[in-house]
Design a protein around this motif. Structure first.
Motif, mmCIF file in Angstrom:
data_model
loop_
_atom_site.group_PDB
_atom_site.id
_atom_site.type_symbol
_atom_site.label_atom_id
_atom_site.label_comp_id
_atom_site.label_asym_id
_atom_site.label_seq_id
_atom_site.Cartn_x
_atom_site.Cartn_y
_atom_site.Cartn_z
ATOM 1 N N ALA A 64 -5.502 0.964 15.656
ATOM 2 C CA ALA A 64 -6.763 1.092 15.053
ATOM 3 C C ALA A 64 -7.074 0.225 13.753
ATOM 4 N N ASP A 65 -5.598 -0.014 13.037
ATOM 5 C CA ASP A 65 -5.766 -0.805 11.876
ATOM 6 C C ASP A 65 -6.105 -2.325 12.102
ATOM 7 N N ILE A 66 -5.478 -2.817 13.333
ATOM 8 C CA ILE A 66 -5.853 -4.093 13.841
ATOM 9 C C ILE A 66 -7.002 -4.073 14.419
ATOM 10 N N VAL A 67 -7.406 -3.330 15.405
ATOM 11 C CA VAL A 67 -8.668 -3.505 15.941
ATOM 12 C C VAL A 67 -10.064 -3.495 15.232
ATOM 13 N N ASN A 68 -9.813 -2.675 13.913
ATOM 14 C CA ASN A 68 -10.957 -2.416 13.066
ATOM 15 C C ASN A 68 -11.191 -3.612 12.070
ATOM 16 N N GLY A 69 -9.979 -4.630 12.207
ATOM 17 C CA GLY A 69 -10.309 -5.825 11.388
ATOM 18 C C GLY A 69 -9.691 -5.467 10.064
ATOM 19 N N GLY A 70 -9.173 -6.433 9.593
ATOM 20 C CA GLY A 70 -8.738 -6.247 8.013
ATOM 21 C C GLY A 70 -7.761 -7.238 7.711
ATOM 22 N N THR A 71 -7.004 -6.984 6.654
ATOM 23 C CA THR A 71 -5.906 -7.990 6.184
ATOM 24 C C THR A 71 -4.704 -7.271 5.571
ATOM 25 N N LEU A 72 -3.445 -7.512 6.220
ATOM 26 C CA LEU A 72 -2.230 -7.111 5.705
ATOM 27 C C LEU A 72 -1.395 -8.053 4.841
ATOM 28 N N GLU A 73 -1.190 -7.786 3.803
ATOM 29 C CA GLU A 73 -0.450 -8.722 2.683
ATOM 30 C C GLU A 73 0.751 -8.314 2.437
ATOM 31 N N PHE A 74 1.780 -9.047 2.594
ATOM 32 C CA PHE A 74 3.338 -9.001 2.262
ATOM 33 C C PHE A 74 3.695 -9.727 1.001
ATOM 34 N N VAL A 75 4.186 -9.145 -0.049
ATOM 35 C CA VAL A 75 5.144 -10.017 -1.078
ATOM 36 C C VAL A 75 6.225 -10.000 -0.718
ATOM 37 N N MET A 76 7.154 -11.167 -0.475
ATOM 38 C CA MET A 76 8.627 -11.256 -0.407
ATOM 39 C C MET A 76 9.278 -11.785 -1.049
ATOM 40 N N GLY A 77 10.607 -11.272 -1.282
ATOM 41 C CA GLY A 77 11.764 -11.848 -2.260
ATOM 42 C C GLY A 77 12.993 -11.716 -1.594
ATOM 43 N N ASN A 78 13.939 -12.317 -2.420
ATOM 44 C CA ASN A 78 15.193 -12.402 -1.817
ATOM 45 C C ASN A 78 16.127 -11.535 -2.210
ATOM 46 N N LYS A 79 15.563 -10.272 -2.656
ATOM 47 C CA LYS A 79 16.625 -8.971 -3.002
ATOM 48 C C LYS A 79 15.926 -7.834 -2.218
ATOM 49 N N PRO A 80 16.597 -6.975 -1.735
ATOM 50 C CA PRO A 80 16.132 -5.712 -0.922
ATOM 51 C C PRO A 80 15.417 -4.885 -2.188
ATOM 52 N N SER A 81 14.372 -4.377 -1.630
ATOM 53 C CA SER A 81 13.201 -3.181 -2.397
ATOM 54 C C SER A 81 13.969 -1.902 -1.997
ATOM 55 N N THR A 82 14.262 -1.127 -2.988
ATOM 56 C CA THR A 82 14.991 0.125 -2.538
ATOM 57 C C THR A 82 13.503 1.357 -2.614
ATOM 58 N N LYS A 83 12.393 0.842 -2.590
ATOM 59 C CA LYS A 83 11.064 1.635 -2.390
ATOM 60 C C LYS A 83 11.018 2.057 -0.933
ATOM 61 N N LYS A 84 11.295 3.650 -0.857
ATOM 62 C CA LYS A 84 11.127 4.122 0.465
ATOM 63 C C LYS A 84 9.773 4.022 0.991
ATOM 64 N N LEU A 85 9.572 3.632 2.337
ATOM 65 C CA LEU A 85 8.397 3.513 2.815
ATOM 66 C C LEU A 85 8.124 4.632 3.771
ATOM 67 N N ILE A 86 7.058 5.046 4.004
ATOM 68 C CA ILE A 86 6.714 6.385 4.697
ATOM 69 C C ILE A 86 6.571 6.097 6.299
ATOM 70 N N ASN A 87 7.330 6.834 7.002
ATOM 71 C CA ASN A 87 7.509 6.738 8.376
ATOM 72 C C ASN A 87 6.280 7.624 8.964
ATOM 73 N N TYR A 88 6.040 7.189 10.341
ATOM 74 C CA TYR A 88 4.866 7.958 10.987
ATOM 75 C C TYR A 88 5.297 9.334 11.495
ATOM 76 N N THR A 89 4.311 10.174 11.905
ATOM 77 C CA THR A 89 4.840 11.562 12.597
ATOM 78 C C THR A 89 4.741 11.385 13.948
ATOM 79 N N GLU A 90 5.689 11.620 14.893
ATOM 80 C CA GLU A 90 5.589 11.616 16.017
ATOM 81 C C GLU A 90 4.852 12.790 16.562
ATOM 82 N N PRO A 91 3.876 12.199 17.639
ATOM 83 C CA PRO A 91 3.234 13.316 18.505
ATOM 84 C C PRO A 91 4.461 14.132 19.310
ATOM 85 N N ASN A 92 3.904 15.527 19.487
ATOM 86 C CA ASN A 92 4.798 16.360 20.256
ATOM 87 C C ASN A 92 4.413 16.185 21.622
#
Length: 760
Positions: free
Chosen positions: A732-760
């Motif tokens: 839906a994010d893609i087909v609704n249209g929009g922009t995804l922006e990444f800022v990249m670097g040479n060191k890992p980020s320790t910031k935790k990204l949220i995972n999706y909830t798996e459907p039962n």
């Protein structure tokens, strides 16, 4: 990893160099049909360089071997030094050969009816060639046949091939039509054995014929109708070891060939138009007359190039020249198949080998589903919505005529190659994404009935009785157990969407059967026999070789991660996110050369093998661990080290576009770990920008800042100009249209990204 050099590399790079800055480049300018025609890490990509239209029946391309085998199965090997001729059908990146139908080869001088051998120039009708005098682009191929001083040029339409040969002055001009061209003589992997064949001269500018074969596809018929731009003055027919001058008809099941010698009046060019059909010579003629109405070769080249430009323009990327060449060639390879097997009048061969008519609809085949369901088909749901409906409807028609959905279907014929029924996730994915043009009730019926039907690669009665596949009753038992459990999850989700709640509960129970083969002691999925006991001895490094082993083209390490529908449950089975991450670390770093690997396994990083599909999603699983940044590290490593703009681009078989689709998604920064849940896991983009132009008139844009090989780690993301902290995006994010922006670097980020909830 992959060695980025090739035979004739200087010429190769020169031909695909960037045009002057003032010229506006088209997408087709970046496509390099020689990518994937060579071998990387000893394994060929099995691509062919000749012309074809998007999803076309005909692929007119040179063959460098008389006997086409699995290495390479495409018929063309970049390291070869001779060409046998030009045949009209080819497979793209498969591990088993077939097709290579209706070979034609121009010669001069003495008539020879056998191909000869590569190591003995002049021993047959084959010719030496050089990459310095060879050219390919979408819709066009040319080469100078050095032994005859003939320039050969090829073009193609949906159902027809177009040849243009420029002969030298002097010696007689001949054309060999070899209906026997196949892998019939002693190869370990046979593409076909001819049951019956015929060549018939209609007049001095027209020839038709057919061949009926059994091989990978158990029964396949190919008819041709060829028309020449100038008359031929004599003919020679061959039947077995006998030759017959001026004979008008030859029939048999071995060494069926014809040679024509041309009138040399009026210029040096000879053009040949060849219609192809699976139904009849009359249909082949109708296909030809509909698609190539005159002798304007250059018009057909331009027409096909425009078709490819339209398809490739569904994505617009910015990156290095090499990245553009890889990306757009990957699109080209992904859109080469599935293939339309319907003639222009609607006739096609159904799964039960009856002739049916589809009206104005196109019926598709060449479904390498064990490979392509993973990424190629999800890619089609974004870039080929109408075609996806056609693919699904074609699979449903196969179910109606054959009794279950296709496994690996070639020219309408079921080959039973590979395991499971992976038409199921393709159909479920399309319906879950609400793609138009699909009869949902008929599709669900096909999915459910297939999931309840025994066949050689998926014995459902055993599955239901034991809750797993016992190895003493079904070889490749662990792989089939894991993949059938995933397919059952797909059926369950589709049932839930359509409010078939009893079916939903039933298939969700089956979707959890993979747990019955999980051994917490060894932390692997292992084989059991029907008595419930583990199969001993157990070696996690031992590979399966398509039968007689619990794993399919892989080992226990590689199949440990195949629970794409319940990754969080897999994390739980291993203990927690830390232990899951530790196990992934071991997977990507553990090397042991004491066990022989499967011939399909290549592109190793530890036990990860990018050259074969079971590993393709695994780097993304780091998103479910306590060290998400490692997904970015390994994905970037694979993108930058295992793909190149050379003949050795692919680290293994391209497998009808799956290897290409992995690159397309991953280069943009996301990938469908579960190909049927409408979710794409975040990886590590390598492109400066990418735009997907959607059928609904909208577009989805990916932009990166500071991206480079060193800067492979995500520092932050924004979706539609808002901070974004999830490890995924959705359909839906893609087909609704929009922009995804990444800022990249040479060191890992320790910031935790949220995972999706798996459907039962």
């Amino acid at each position: 990893m992959i060695v980025k050099k090739a035979l004739g590399l200087l010429t190769f790079i020169s031909y695909f160099s960037i045009a002057p800055a003032q010229q506006v480049q088209r997408k087709v300018d970046f496509v390099n049909p020689f990518i994937g025609t060579g071998a990387a890490a000893g394994l060929p990509g099995c691509a062919f360089p000749g012309p074809t239209v998007p999803f076309g029946m005909v692929q007119l391309s040179p063959d460098t071997k008389e006997e086409i085998d699995a290495r390479p199965c495409s018929g063309y090997d970049y390291k070869a030094s001779t060409i046998v001729g030009f045949s009209h059908t080819h497979l793209n990146g498969t591990g088993i050969p077939d097709l290579v139908d209706v070979l034609m080869m121009p010669t001069t001088g003495e008539i020879k009816t056998n191909a000869g051998t590569e190591d003995k120039p002049g021993s047959g009708y084959r010719s030496r060639f050089s990459h310095e005098q060879e050219t390919a682009k979408p819709g066009y191929y040319s080469v100078q046949l050095l032994d005859y001083d003939i320039k050969a040029e090829l073009a193609a339409t949906m159902h027809a091939g177009f040849h243009r040969y420029t002969f030298p002055e002097g010696k007689p001009w001949n054309l060999i039509i070899d209906i026997d061209h196949t892998s019939k003589k002693g190869t370990k992997v046979r593409s076909a054995r001819i049951i019956a064949a015929q060549i018939r001269v209609i007049d001095n500018q027209t020839i038709e014929g057919y061949r009926v074969m059994t091989g990978w596809a158990k029964l396949r018929k190919v008819y041709f109708y060829a028309r020449f731009s100038r008359p031929f003055t004599s003919t020679l027919m061959q039947e077995g070891t006998f030759t017959y001058p001026d004979k008008k008809l030859t029939t048999g099941n071995a060494d069926i060939k014809a040679v024509v010698t041309f009138d040399k009046t009026g210029g040096r060019e000879v053009l040949v138009k060849v219609g192809i059909s699976a139904i009849s010579a009359d249909n082949a003629k109708e296909n030809l007359d509909t698609e190539i109405k005159d002798w304007n070769f250059d018009r057909i080249v331009a027409q096909t190039e425009d078709l490819w430009e339209k398809e490739l323009s569904k994505m617009d990327i910015e990156g290095t020249t090499e990245q553009k060449q890889i990306f757009y060639t990957c699109m080209y390879h992904a859109f080469t198949q599935p293939n339309n097997i319907t003639d222009v009048n609607g006739d096609y061969t159904a799964g039960d080998m009856t002739i049916r008519n589809a009206g104005k609809k196109e019926i598709y085949s060449t479904f390498s589903l064990w490979d392509t369901y993973r990424a190629a088909h999800p890619l089609y749901t974004l870039t080929q919505i109408e075609k996806t409906a056609g693919f699904v409807n074609s699979m449903v028609l196969h179910h109606k005529s054959y009794g279950f959905l296709p496994i690996w279907e070639l020219w309408g014929s079921e080959t039973y190659c590979m395991i499971g029924n992976h038409a199921i996730p393709v159909i479920a994915d399309a319906i879950m994404k609400d793609l138009p043009g699909i009869d949902v009730d008929e599709a669900y019926k096909a999915v459910k009935e297939t999931s309840m039907t025994d066949h050689v690669q998926s014995p459902i009665s055993i599955w239901e009785k034991y809750g797993y596949m016992p190895e003493d009753l079904q070889s490749q038992s662990v792989s089939i157990t894991l993949e059938t459990a995933y397919n059952d999850w797909c059926v369950a989700q589709l049932a839930k969407k359509l409010n078939h709640m009893d079916d939903y509960a039933y298939f969700m129970k089956r979707a959890g059967f993979y747990k019955n083969l999980y051994d917490a002691k060894t932390v692997f999925f292992r084989a059991k026999n029907s008595d419930g006991k583990w199969l001993e001895p157990f070696n996690a490094l031992e590979y399966g070789h398509n039968g007689g082993h619990p794993f399919t083209e892989a080992n226990a390490w590689q199949y440990l991660w195949y629970v794409p529908h319940q990754v969080k449950e897999l994390v739980h089975l291993m203990g927690n996110e830390k232990k899951f991450g530790d196990r992934l670390d071991r997977f990507f770093t553990y090397t042991d050369t004491s066990t022989k690997v499967n011939h399909n396994a290549s592109g190793f990083i530890g036990q990860y093998a990018h050259g074969n599909e079971p590993s393709h999603h695994v780097a993304y699983l780091y998103n479910f661990s306590d060290r998400q940044w490692k997904a970015q590290f390994y994905i970037s490593k694979i993108l930058n080290e295992m793909y190149s703009a050379t003949p050795q681009c692919y680290i293994g078989n391209n497998d009808c576009g799956q290897m290409s689709a992995w690159y397309i998604f991953s280069a943009m920064g996301f990938y469908p770990v579960n190909p049927a849940n409408s979710i794409y896991n975040i990886g590590s983009p390598v492109l400066k920008s990418a735009v997907i132009r959607l059928d609904n008139g909208r577009s989805f844009t990916v932009k990166t800042t500071n991206v480079s090989k060193a800067n492979c780690y995500i520092q932050s993301m924004r979706l539609n100009n808002k901070p974004y902290n999830k490890s995924y995006i959705t359909q839906a994010d893609i087909v609704n249209g929009g922009t995804l922006e990444f800022v990249m670097g040479n060191k890992p980020s320790t910031k935790k990204l949220i995972n999706y909830t798996e459907p039962n």
